[in-house]
Scaffold this motif. Structure first.
Motif, short mmCIF file in Angstrom:
data_model
loop_
_atom_site.label_atom_id
_atom_site.label_comp_id
_atom_site.label_asym_id
_atom_site.label_seq_id
_atom_site.Cartn_x
_atom_site.Cartn_y
_atom_site.Cartn_z
N GLY A 1 0.79 -1.22 0.00
CA GLY A 1 0.00 0.00 0.00
C GLY A 1 0.82 1.27 0.00
O GLY A 1 0.57 2.19 -0.79
N VAL A 2 1.83 1.35 0.87
CA VAL A 2 2.62 2.57 0.96
C VAL A 2 3.45 2.76 -0.32
O VAL A 2 3.73 3.91 -0.72
CB VAL A 2 3.52 2.56 2.21
N LEU A 3 3.82 1.67 -0.97
CA LEU A 3 4.51 1.77 -2.25
C LEU A 3 3.59 2.37 -3.30
O LEU A 3 3.99 3.26 -4.06
CB LEU A 3 4.99 0.39 -2.69
N CYS A 4 2.34 1.88 -3.37
CA CYS A 4 1.38 2.43 -4.33
C CYS A 4 1.15 3.91 -4.08
O CYS A 4 1.04 4.71 -5.02
CB CYS A 4 0.06 1.67 -4.25
N TYR A 5 1.09 4.29 -2.80
CA TYR A 5 0.93 5.71 -2.47
C TYR A 5 2.14 6.51 -2.94
O TYR A 5 2.00 7.58 -3.55
CB TYR A 5 0.75 5.88 -0.96
N HIS A 6 3.34 6.02 -2.64
CA HIS A 6 4.55 6.73 -3.04
C HIS A 6 4.61 6.89 -4.56
O HIS A 6 4.94 7.98 -5.06
CB HIS A 6 5.78 5.97 -2.53
N LEU A 7 4.28 5.84 -5.28
CA LEU A 7 4.27 5.93 -6.74
C LEU A 7 3.26 6.97 -7.22
O LEU A 7 3.53 7.74 -8.15
CB LEU A 7 3.95 4.56 -7.35
N ALA A 8 2.07 7.00 -6.58
CA ALA A 8 1.03 7.95 -6.98
C ALA A 8 1.51 9.39 -6.79
O ALA A 8 1.21 10.27 -7.62
CB ALA A 8 -0.24 7.70 -6.18
N GLY B 1 7.63 6.27 4.70
CA GLY B 1 6.97 6.42 6.00
C GLY B 1 7.52 7.62 6.74
O GLY B 1 8.19 8.47 6.15
N PRO B 2 7.21 7.71 8.06
CA PRO B 2 6.64 6.65 8.91
C PRO B 2 5.15 6.46 8.70
O PRO B 2 4.46 7.35 8.22
CB PRO B 2 6.92 7.16 10.32
N SER B 3 4.67 5.29 9.08
CA SER B 3 3.26 4.94 9.06
C SER B 3 2.84 4.48 10.45
O SER B 3 3.67 4.04 11.24
CB SER B 3 3.02 3.79 8.07
N PRO B 4 1.55 4.59 10.77
CA PRO B 4 1.06 4.08 12.05
C PRO B 4 1.33 2.59 12.20
O PRO B 4 1.14 1.82 11.26
CB PRO B 4 -0.45 4.37 12.00
N ARG C 1 -5.79 5.97 5.87
CA ARG C 1 -7.00 6.18 5.07
C ARG C 1 -6.73 7.19 3.95
O ARG C 1 -7.11 6.97 2.80
CB ARG C 1 -8.15 6.69 5.95
N GLN C 2 -6.08 8.29 4.30
CA GLN C 2 -5.84 9.34 3.32
C GLN C 2 -4.86 8.88 2.24
O GLN C 2 -5.08 9.13 1.04
CB GLN C 2 -5.32 10.59 4.03
N MET C 3 -3.80 8.20 2.65
CA MET C 3 -2.82 7.73 1.67
C MET C 3 -3.41 6.64 0.78
O MET C 3 -3.15 6.60 -0.43
CB MET C 3 -1.56 7.24 2.38
N ALA C 4 -4.22 5.74 1.36
CA ALA C 4 -4.87 4.70 0.58
C ALA C 4 -5.80 5.30 -0.46
O ALA C 4 -5.91 4.79 -1.59
CB ALA C 4 -5.62 3.74 1.49
#
Length: 264
Positions: A128-135, A196-199, A254-257
């Motif tokens: 998920g965080v990878l998809c966000y970073h790419l976006a 990150g960081p992420s929760p 939620r926001q990053m997703a």
């Protein structure tokens, strides 16, 4: 309710600590809390959804998906604070993008066209965080030459080392625990990007468990670091303590997703 079941949907190297934690809770609360062996993470999520699994350590992304249901059947217990200066005493973690130490890749930008491995699509740290970073960069997974689901963080690490894939995003706490157990990994791998960081992934409990028992379990976890045996168990998983968290803490995911177009 005198017997509860407990499981983890985290990496395999969390299982021994979670098994010990179940035993500690049993002793602390004077009841049986059984660790669920013989189930993979998919089966544990299914058991959590059905109410067959009472307590579980789950990823942040599946938590926000479940909390958005009209009638959520789980509630938050606590989140771990990982050992290490990079975490600043907060319930956060990172995703370390790894390559082999002898790899020609030096930066995240270099990974265009590379073979990317991820543990599973419900993982925030691995996917998920990878998809966000790419976006945020205006890219998608198509930027990679090949994308492979490995099934687990430790399998992603193994495949990077074997040269079967070029790179993967791995939960920093998982990677640190693997390096602690096998120090040679520190020289064999290189981190080219940290996301990150992420929760931190939360511990949750089914709402079918009586409220007074939920409160007792939450209180036991929050005080675990104050008990000598509890500290020993936490230290084995490179955890300092558990801290209280609220649903709003996961708004960041939620926001990053949403930016990444992920829904579950």
């Amino acid at each position: 309710m005198t017997t509860l079941s407990l499981g983890t949907c985290q990496a395999q190297n969390s299982e021994a600590v979670c098994r010990s934690l179940a035993g500690w809770l049993s002793d602390r609360l004077g009841m049986t809390i059984r660790y669920e062996d013989g189930m993979n993470w998919q089966a544990r999520y299914a058991a959590l959804d059905s109410g067959a699994l009472d307590i579980c350590w789950i990823c942040g992304l599946p938590y926000v998906w479940r909390s958005s249901r009209p009638t959520p059947n789980i509630e938050l217990l606590a989140a771990p604070v990982a050992l290490g200066a990079r975490y600043g005493g907060r319930p956060v973690y990172f995703s370390d993008v790894i390559v082999r130490a002898d790899s020609p890749y030096r930066t995240f930008a270099d990974l265009q066209g590379a073979r990317w491995g991820f543990n599973e699509p419900g993982s925030w740290s691995g996917y998920g965080v990878l998809c966000y970073h790419l976006a945020t960069l205006g890219h998608t997974l198509d930027t990679f030459g090949r994308v492979v689901e490995t099934g687990a963080h430790q399998e992603s690490i193994r495949r990077v080392l074997a040269g079967e894939i070029d790179t993967a995003a791995v939960d920093s706490t998982v990677l640190e625990l693997e390096i602690e157990r096998d120090p040679s990994l520190a020289a064999a791998l290189r981190v080219v990007e940290t996301l990150g960081p992420s929760p931190q992934p939360p511990w949750v409990i089914g709402t079918h468990v009586p409220p007074e028992l939920r409160r007792a379990i939450r209180g036991a976890l929050l005080g675990m670091h104050a008990d000598a045996h509890g500290r020993q168990i936490l230290a084995a998983g490179r955890v300092v303590c558990f801290v209280p968290i609220t649903d709003a803490y996961y708004d960041a995911i939620r926001q990053m997703a949403s930016v990444a177009g992920l829904s579950g």
